[in-house]
Design a protein around this motif. Structure first.
Motif, PDB file in Angstrom:
ATOM      1  N   PRO A 149       5.688 -15.319  -5.431  1.00  0.00           N
ATOM      2  CA  PRO A 149       5.741 -16.656  -6.039  1.00  0.00           C
ATOM      3  C   PRO A 149       6.425 -17.665  -5.127  1.00  0.00           C
ATOM      4  N   GLN A 150       6.193 -18.911  -5.442  1.00  0.00           N
ATOM      5  CA  GLN A 150       6.778 -19.975  -4.616  1.00  0.00           C
ATOM      6  C   GLN A 150       8.295 -19.996  -4.732  1.00  0.00           C
ATOM      7  N   GLU A 151       8.782 -19.835  -5.957  1.00  0.00           N
ATOM      8  CA  GLU A 151      10.234 -19.911  -6.153  1.00  0.00           C
ATOM      9  C   GLU A 151      10.890 -18.587  -5.801  1.00  0.00           C
ATOM     10  N   LEU A 152      12.056 -18.695  -5.181  1.00  0.00           N
ATOM     11  CA  LEU A 152      12.772 -17.495  -4.741  1.00  0.00           C
ATOM     12  C   LEU A 152      13.699 -17.032  -5.855  1.00  0.00           C
ATOM     13  N   ASN A 153      13.226 -16.073  -6.634  1.00  0.00           N
ATOM     14  CA  ASN A 153      14.019 -15.573  -7.762  1.00  0.00           C
ATOM     15  C   ASN A 153      14.248 -14.080  -7.594  1.00  0.00           C
ATOM     16  N   PHE A 154      15.514 -13.699  -7.628  1.00  0.00           N
ATOM     17  CA  PHE A 154      15.825 -12.284  -7.409  1.00  0.00           C
ATOM     18  C   PHE A 154      16.729 -11.745  -8.509  1.00  0.00           C
ATOM     19  N   ASP A 155      16.498 -10.467  -8.789  1.00  0.00           N
ATOM     20  CA  ASP A 155      17.371  -9.740  -9.701  1.00  0.00           C
ATOM     21  C   ASP A 155      18.762  -9.697  -9.066  1.00  0.00           C
ATOM     22  N   VAL A 156      19.723 -10.276  -9.748  1.00  0.00           N
ATOM     23  CA  VAL A 156      21.030 -10.513  -9.113  1.00  0.00           C
ATOM     24  C   VAL A 156      21.913  -9.274  -9.042  1.00  0.00           C
ATOM     25  N   PHE A 157      21.540  -8.218  -9.735  1.00  0.00           N
ATOM     26  CA  PHE A 157      22.444  -7.059  -9.826  1.00  0.00           C
ATOM     27  C   PHE A 157      22.238  -6.045  -8.706  1.00  0.00           C
ATOM     28  N   PHE A 158      21.178  -6.214  -7.939  1.00  0.00           N
ATOM     29  CA  PHE A 158      20.829  -5.145  -7.003  1.00  0.00           C
ATOM     30  C   PHE A 158      20.732  -5.641  -5.560  1.00  0.00           C
ATOM     31  N   SER A 159      20.919  -4.671  -4.649  1.00  0.00           N
ATOM     32  CA  SER A 159      20.804  -4.987  -3.223  1.00  0.00           C
ATOM     33  C   SER A 159      19.322  -5.147  -2.866  1.00  0.00           C
ATOM     34  N   ILE A 160      19.085  -5.632  -1.659  1.00  0.00           N
ATOM     35  CA  ILE A 160      17.703  -5.854  -1.218  1.00  0.00           C
ATOM     36  C   ILE A 160      16.912  -4.550  -1.244  1.00  0.00           C
ATOM     37  N   GLY A 161      17.557  -3.488  -0.746  1.00  0.00           N
ATOM     38  CA  GLY A 161      16.879  -2.183  -0.740  1.00  0.00           C
ATOM     39  C   GLY A 161      16.539  -1.724  -2.147  1.00  0.00           C
ATOM     40  N   GLU A 162      17.509  -1.872  -3.056  1.00  0.00           N
ATOM     41  CA  GLU A 162      17.272  -1.449  -4.448  1.00  0.00           C
ATOM     42  C   GLU A 162      16.180  -2.301  -5.096  1.00  0.00           C
ATOM     43  N   LEU A 163      16.195  -3.608  -4.781  1.00  0.00           N
ATOM     44  CA  LEU A 163      15.175  -4.505  -5.349  1.00  0.00           C
ATOM     45  C   LEU A 163      13.773  -4.031  -4.984  1.00  0.00           C
ATOM     46  N   LEU A 164      13.609  -3.698  -3.706  1.00  0.00           N
ATOM     47  CA  LEU A 164      12.282  -3.273  -3.246  1.00  0.00           C
ATOM     48  C   LEU A 164      11.904  -1.924  -3.866  1.00  0.00           C
ATOM     49  N   GLU A 165      12.874  -1.032  -3.957  1.00  0.00           N
ATOM     50  CA  GLU A 165      12.581   0.279  -4.562  1.00  0.00           C
ATOM     51  C   GLU A 165      12.209   0.126  -6.036  1.00  0.00           C
ATOM     52  N   LEU A 166      12.936  -0.743  -6.735  1.00  0.00           N
ATOM     53  CA  LEU A 166      12.615  -0.974  -8.149  1.00  0.00           C
ATOM     54  C   LEU A 166      11.208  -1.549  -8.285  1.00  0.00           C
ATOM     55  N   GLN A 167      10.912  -2.546  -7.436  1.00  0.00           N
ATOM     56  CA  GLN A 167       9.601  -3.193  -7.539  1.00  0.00           C
ATOM     57  C   GLN A 167       8.482  -2.181  -7.293  1.00  0.00           C
ATOM     58  N   ALA A 168       8.690  -1.325  -6.308  1.00  0.00           N
ATOM     59  CA  ALA A 168       7.687  -0.281  -6.033  1.00  0.00           C
ATOM     60  C   ALA A 168       7.583   0.654  -7.244  1.00  0.00           C
ATOM     61  N   GLY A 169       8.719   0.959  -7.835  1.00  0.00           N
ATOM     62  CA  GLY A 169       8.739   1.847  -9.008  1.00  0.00           C
ATOM     63  C   GLY A 169       8.016   1.250 -10.194  1.00  0.00           C
ATOM     64  N   TYR A 170       8.156  -0.055 -10.396  1.00  0.00           N
ATOM     65  CA  TYR A 170       7.450  -0.708 -11.513  1.00  0.00           C
ATOM     66  C   TYR A 170       5.943  -0.479 -11.404  1.00  0.00           C
ATOM     67  N   TYR A 171       5.474  -0.375 -10.145  1.00  0.00           N
ATOM     68  CA  TYR A 171       4.034  -0.168  -9.927  1.00  0.00           C
ATOM     69  C   TYR A 171       3.665   1.310  -9.930  1.00  0.00           C
ATOM     70  N   GLY A 172       4.623   2.160 -10.227  1.00  0.00           N
ATOM     71  CA  GLY A 172       4.319   3.575 -10.402  1.00  0.00           C
ATOM     72  C   GLY A 172       4.554   4.454  -9.193  1.00  0.00           C
ATOM     73  N   LEU A 173       5.100   3.911  -8.101  1.00  0.00           N
ATOM     74  CA  LEU A 173       5.353   4.757  -6.930  1.00  0.00           C
ATOM     75  C   LEU A 173       6.484   5.739  -7.243  1.00  0.00           C
ATOM     76  N   SER A 174       6.382   6.931  -6.702  1.00  0.00           N
ATOM     77  CA  SER A 174       7.442   7.925  -6.904  1.00  0.00           C
ATOM     78  C   SER A 174       8.701   7.467  -6.160  1.00  0.00           C
TER      79      SER A 174
END
Lengths: 253, 320
Positions: free
Chosen positions: B84-109
């Motif tokens: 998205p155009q706006e930069l919005n991030f989950d404030v509780f997690f590190s960059i690495g955790e954010l990416l892992e969570l996002q991948a997990g939402y899509y079903g990655l192990s």
């Protein structure tokens, strides 16, 4: 039944409140400890027994419910509100997860927090007063059902709320009065008729009464009815929350 | 072959009655690099929102590789990554955790999510920031995280809403190269941008959207040919009385001859010959060509850059 993404949101929700344990876990333990000391130890000796149990034990199920209801509600409502406010809820809305899965994952997150808080207060009760649980399984069922119901209510308010004030209004003007009028610190048999009748239509009274039966083995009214009310509220709130999420009410434009 | 994205008669009416989309049609082939250009409020973000599930549909349909975005949303959304155009991030997690969570939402192990996160962090030069929170990063780095998040589940279709807004030129070019690379590898890219140069450089096909309607769709080159102007600007050493340039029309502006020609490179020699035959001396010849910006301005009556309004286009110059 549910996708892996669903469990990842649950994990996220649990990690969030564990990360914020100073705000999410400790306060209810500390306030319950103070209630036990001030109301139980200081006043208990003057009040004596209620329904055959020491006053200090009589109040613990109510304190446990206080520690379940507010945190379960706060967890899901504030998590959704924050995600809406900072717009990172879009990270979840664009995924292949259904509205049902998303709402249930938030509800489970809130439920876990509610149950953990309740368990911590029970543990505190054991250490401070030597409380012995009468029926562990039924105790857990009550903690789970009530936490689920109020986590569901939290999702509904989180979706509906446009500001943080709305979330606190529900806590301060609905839950707190209903909890205090729900027989946390007294038996409703001690009340005048008007307030006794009012308590009978207060669902939180039934929930506290049910947990008191599960933990202490005493009940002022039907425990089965208490269990029914708890489960009914859990089903109603989580169904409404899931419906709102599925429709994208106030989340999608 | 099914199109990567297909939008048919798509309508969106917001609460309050604002009709943001008035029945648009779009077909974006697999593997293409597609641009969606339009001024603010044209309907770009609404279109993207409907495709990705952020906006409820009013009428029509949107499909992703043949999967309906509403009735088959699971299959459809798995195929898409959105930045998205706006930069919005989950404030509780590190960059690495954010990416892992996002991948997990899509079903990655867990394992796959960690591996993809490592790849993305390396790709976007964020490895050292793995344990940092988003709020600790610069604007450019946040933008990299945003795009990494869109790509972490390795989607076939990438939708980028203003991906280079507010980033420096170095990062912009790095992103352009990366986007070209993943497009070559087969990913379909839908881009909205305020930077016309970005669309000209990257997109094979561009649709211009205005006021909820798609006005035109074509390659940037064909759009400038069809809707823009090109020609020669010739400075003479001495004026020629009654100059005739058959079969072309010309205008005299500030002492310079402006000749409108579709293919100025091919016709330049003939024009110069005619001037020389009529006794004209030539000091300088310059080819001018309308940009996509000019086409956009002509078709929508609006500039993509409010702050760039003062920029005079070649066409405006010719209309003086």
């Amino acid at each position: 039944m549910f996708s892996r993404g669903f469990w990842v949101i649950v994990k996220r929700e649990v990690k969030r409140f564990m990360f914020l344990y100073k705000q999410t876990l400790l306060p209810s333990v500390i306030s319950s400890g103070l209630y036990i000391i001030v109301f139980g130890a200081a006043m208990g000796s003057r009040i004596g027994e209620i329904k055959g149990v020491e006053y200090i034990h009589f109040i613990i199920p109510g304190l446990v419910m206080m520690s379940v209801i507010n945190p379960a509600y706060q967890n899901s409502s504030s998590s959704i509100m924050q995600a809406k406010f900072l717009r990172f809820i879009e990270d979840i809305l664009i995924t292949p997860l259904s509205g049902l899965e998303i709402s249930l994952s938030y509800i489970i997150g809130g439920t876990v927090r509610g149950v953990v808080n309740g368990a911590l207060v029970l543990l505190l009760g054991y250490f401070l007063t030597g409380l012995q649980i009468d029926n562990w399984f039924l105790t857990f069922v009550y903690l789970f059902a009530v936490a689920w119901a109020f986590a569901g209510a939290g999702v509904i308010v989180g979706i509906y709320a446009k500001s943080w004030d709305s979330i606190m209004v529900i806590t301060n003007f609905f839950f707190m009065p209903l909890i205090f009028l729900g027989g946390v610190f007294y038996s409703i048999e001690m009340l005048p008729d008007f307030w006794r009748n009012f308590s009978m239509i207060n669902p939180l009274y039934w929930m506290i009464n049910g947990l008191r039966y599960a933990t202490l083995g005493i009940a002022e009214t039907s425990h089965e009815f208490s269990l029914g009310i708890s489960i009914l509220f859990a089903i109603f709130f989580s169904s409404l929350a899931s419906f709102m999420f599925s429709k994208g009410y106030r989340i999608k434009t | 072959m099914k199109p990567a994205l297909e939008v048919k008669n798509l309508r969106k009416v917001y609460e309050g009655g604002l009709e943001a989309l008035k029945g648009i049609n779009l077909t974006i082939p697999q593997g293409s690099f597609y641009g969606l250009l339009g001024p603010n409020g044209a309907g770009k973000t609404t279109t993207i929102g409907i495709i990705t599930g952020l906006v409820n549909i009013t009428g029509g349909s949107a499909s992703v590789l043949g999967f309906d975005s509403v009735s088959e949303f699971r299959q459809a959304r798995k195929l898409i990554g959105l930045s998205p155009q706006e930069l919005n991030f989950d404030v509780f997690f590190s960059i690495g955790e954010l990416l892992e969570l996002q991948a997990g939402y899509y079903g990655l192990s867990n394992k796959a999510a960690k591996e993809r996160t490592t790849v993305m962090l390396e790709q976007f030069g964020l490895t050292e920031k793995r344990n940092s929170r988003a709020r600790e990063l610069s604007g450019g780095m946040k933008r990299r995280v945003q795009i990494a998040k869109a790509l972490v589940h390795d989607p076939q279709i990438v939708i980028l809403d203003e991906p280079t807004a507010g980033v420096d030129i170095e990062l912009r070019h790095m992103l352009w190269n990366y986007l070209r690379q993943i497009n070559k590898e087969g990913k379909t890219i839908l881009l909205t941008t305020h930077y016309i140069e970005e669309a000209e450089q990257l997109c094979e096909t561009v649709s211009i959207i205005n006021d909820g309607n798609i006005i035109v769709t074509d390659s940037p080159e064909k759009l400038t040919q069809a809707h823009g102007m090109s020609g020669l600007e010739i400075t003479l050493t001495s004026e020629v009385a009654d100059l005739k340039l058959d079969p072309w029309l010309y205008h005299l502006i500030d002492g310079k001859i402006h000749v409108n020609i579709d293919h100025p490179e091919k016709e330049m020699a003939k024009v110069i010959n005619q001037i020389s035959e009529q006794g004209g001396g030539i000091e300088n010849v310059r080819i001018y060509r309308s940009s996509l910006e000019d086409v956009f301005l002509k078709l929508t009556g609006k500039s993509l850059h409010e702050e760039d309004e003062k920029f005079e286009t070649q066409e405006a110059l010719l209309n003086v």
